[in-house]
Design an enzyme around this catalytic site. Sequence first.
Site, mmCIF file in Angstrom:
data_model
loop_
_atom_site.group_PDB
_atom_site.id
_atom_site.type_symbol
_atom_site.label_atom_id
_atom_site.label_comp_id
_atom_site.label_asym_id
_atom_site.label_seq_id
_atom_site.Cartn_x
_atom_site.Cartn_y
_atom_site.Cartn_z
ATOM 1 N N CYS A 45 -2.439 7.037 5.140
ATOM 2 C CA CYS A 45 -1.113 7.468 5.597
ATOM 3 C C CYS A 45 -0.183 7.732 4.421
ATOM 4 C CB CYS A 45 -0.506 6.442 6.550
ATOM 5 S SG CYS A 45 -0.403 4.778 5.847
ATOM 6 N N HIS B 295 2.482 0.786 6.748
ATOM 7 C CA HIS B 295 2.159 2.147 7.163
ATOM 8 C C HIS B 295 3.252 3.084 6.675
ATOM 9 C CE1 HIS B 295 0.716 5.469 9.552
ATOM 10 N NE2 HIS B 295 1.816 5.508 10.278
#
EC number: 3.4.19.12
Length: 1043
Positions: free
Chosen positions: A454, A858
């Site tokens: 990510c 994330h």
Amino acid sequence: MDKILEGLVSSSHPLPLKRMIVRKVVESAEHWHDEAQCEAMFDLTTRLILEGPDPFQRQVGHQVLEAYARYHRPEFESFFNKTFVLSLLQQGYHSLDRRDVAILDYIHNGLKLIMSCPSVLDLFSLLQVEVLRMVCERPEPQLCARLSDLLTDFVQCVPKGKLSITFCQQLVRTIGHFQCVSTQEKELREYVSQVTKVSNLLQNIWKAEPSTLLPSLQEVFASISSTDASFEPSVALASLVQHIPLQMTTVLIRSLTADPNVKDASMTQALCRMIDWLSWPLAQHVDTWVIALLKGLAAVQKFTILIDVTLLKIELVFNRLWFPLVRPGALAVLSHMLLSFQHSPEAFHLIVPHVVNLVHSLKSDGLPSSTAFLVQVTELVHCMMYHYSGFPDLYEPVLEAVKDFPKPSEEKIKLILNQSAWTSQSNALASCLSRLSGKSETGKTGLINLGNTCYMNSVLQALFMATDFRRQVLSLNLNGCNSLMKKLQHLFAFLAHTQREAYAPRIFFEASRPPWFTPRSQQDCSEYLRFLLDRLHEEEKILRVQSSHEPSEGLGCTDTSLEEVTSKASAGTESPGTSDSEKTLIEKMFGGKLRTHICCLNCRSTSQKVEAFTDLSLAFCPTPSVEDLSSFQDPASLPSAHDDGLMQTTVADPEEEPVVYNPATAAFVCDSIVNQRILGSPPVDFHCAENSSVPSESAKIVISKDVPPNPGGEPTPSVTDLLNYFLAPEILTGENQYYCENCASLQNAEKTMQITEEPEYLILTLLRFSYDQKYHVRRKILDNVSLPLVLELPVKRTASFSSLSESWSVDVDFTDINENLAKKLKPSTTEEAFCPKLVPYLLSSVVVHSGVSSESGHYYSYARNITGTESSYQVCPPSERLALAPSQSCLLGGERPSAVIEQDLENKEMSQEWFLFNDSRVTFTSFQSVQKITSRFPKDTAYVLLYKKQSSANGLRGDNPASGVWVNGEPPLQKELMDAITKDNKLYLQEQELNARARALQAASASCSFRPNGFDDNDPPGSCGPTGGGGGGGFNTVGRLVF
């Protein structure tokens, strides 16, 4: 009397005399005649009607027969009996063939004459059988039309019960065999009239007996789906479409597309022939049914059929636009075919060469209907050119032809394109199943998480949404190269044009991953971004050197490894100054210059150095920031270097040389400030921010800007505050004293940093990841930071850059933070002439980190499209700006006049399109959501910001002459790229089709589950866990199976 009549009609007497005698014969029918005389007269008149050599004799026959049948009804009933009629239908009359239309007309007329007689019932029963036999013999259109006339007038002759279904099916087959070989208008009109009569007959039967409708339509489909090369069904079948109730559309299309017995080849044939029906002049609703079938096939994801049919028939449909009678229906079908065929420009480019001629022709006729039609065509053409930009050679003549017609707005174009794509069609057959969808409603493409990637995905989406940078990358001619820039171009092209919901950037990931990054482990996105830009910059320099030494080989592109790039770059020679034309693309788009100025507080001598940067790392300032910074005194008036209130920089290791810290080039930076009290007070706790990939022993530098803390109630700091703090003066004292060559000793000094050249895209990294030296743990600073939509960057341009000792052309080690930069600085006794200016920037994208440390969590990003010039923002005139004091010239303290403009702009931006890129998922969002993300989700904090410089003229716009006209600002793609995208889009549609068929087999046992694929107010949008955008499971898990 029959002998007289026979002799009269064949005589050579004048026609008026003949007519007068015929009138007498007709009048004589009122008198009594015996049965033999009546029968003789019926025989004669029948012969005249069926075999008369001229119209006069046939007319006389009709007149006399009708007169005698009226007055001698029993005798005519005896003559016109079942046996006689059957012989006419099966054997004909003398030399007249049984298929002659005259026989059917004679029977039709005879039925009218005995309608009130009991024997007519026998004739009805006879004809119910005979008309079925006749239809099975596939009569010609003329005979079939006469039969339709008879059955329309005498519905008692239509077959009943099961025979009615058979009759309708056979009549449909008969229509499928109709042909008109003539090209004369009169014959064509007659042919259309005949077909219309037959279709009207079927409509009447369907209304009277609804049970005949579905079998009839099944027969229609059987005819048009036939793959027999020896039989081509007639376009006359189109006449039936207007009689099919529109309310049956959904049921029929669902039944048709879901039938497993219908093969793809048959469906393709059927669809092609239905499209051919658009040429039928009087048929209504043909376009409605064609579009319904196209949508039905898209809903069950039979894309192979749609692709084949579209490419085969798109030109034929366009050619129908020339004919006013069929123009509305043809345009409707053409629009749907083009707007739904979004995976490749192939279909649109088939018709582009014909657009100009059509436009010129319709403009010349001057009819209001033609003008209204051209407005619709122009809108369609603009939508397609917007979607498939990058073909100036094809589009320039079209743009010239339609320049007088209104162009739809970009918002309208996007709405039309998003609603029309095949992957936007709902699946009515299995609505409860999770469907493999194409691009989201945003029209943007996600990036598949390859396993804790990510950090890369969020950065790539931010770079892709940097409009000018994306356009420059896509415009590069890199054919034959295997460079990292080529791979980035490939990635950007797929993000822009793929039909996939999300793209898997495996090749780019392997090529761009820093060597020290452990695969499938979370990494720092800022470190990755810095490495990526530096790699692209160095690679371009190497390729330029190669191309200059080997001009015959063009760019000399090779698959250059990182080690090769590094060694060649270090070996290359650079000139002291770099002109704009010599800059690499990274320099042009992200490169700025930072001037470091050090003044010895003892001898007042100064040294300066200019370094290049691609991003600025902003540390968090103590509380408060701007208010206290604005109260600093001139350094010359300070009584002692050890007084409270001084900003100091200390080095943890006393054996190190005094270091001037440059946060613009550091890969590892301390960002929590030591409020160290010099006069005997113990130091307060501090922590250093570090990149997760940098060894902990490198954490030696501590920056202290000792500012009295502000007790609670402090406002949320903004990016502007952090930028002010970054540019605020520093006092180098204590163990961090500056070595003054003039004094030949360590001295207290003042260091200031000023931006002398601003980048097109300003990258700001908020230093959130820190190392707590007291507890020896890594931490994240979760402080909320206000993100201004408008940022004014103070730029101090010098009068001449040639006098500076260094510039971008001197290689800078972006990760070297232990080198004593003070020894590199050259003394200077002259002051440069500064030109202070506030350069406006608009927020383009925000990379957000969700989590509590750099090793976990994330990344996702918010972004929008911004070009080089935005009319919504106007820079304040100089007279309205605040006059900044010399010692405070880098600070933006106080209330700026532009704050009002910023507020107005923010209000406008609330409604503009922002996108949330969360790996595979892309959704619409708003600037308000960007601003409130940390307040809603405390662990989700802005980390990397991209701001786009606003200017009235931008030299990097995409309309440079070298690349031709860029439609909608987008450059043309190289053929190699377009071919790859087209191939992958077709493959993707085939994958969806195969998956749809597999799911159809399991539809009976499938469970229905649905969760909206949007922003969830209860959960943060960022997570690499099983329910987030980062990888295993979660949203659209089934959708990833196709990749």
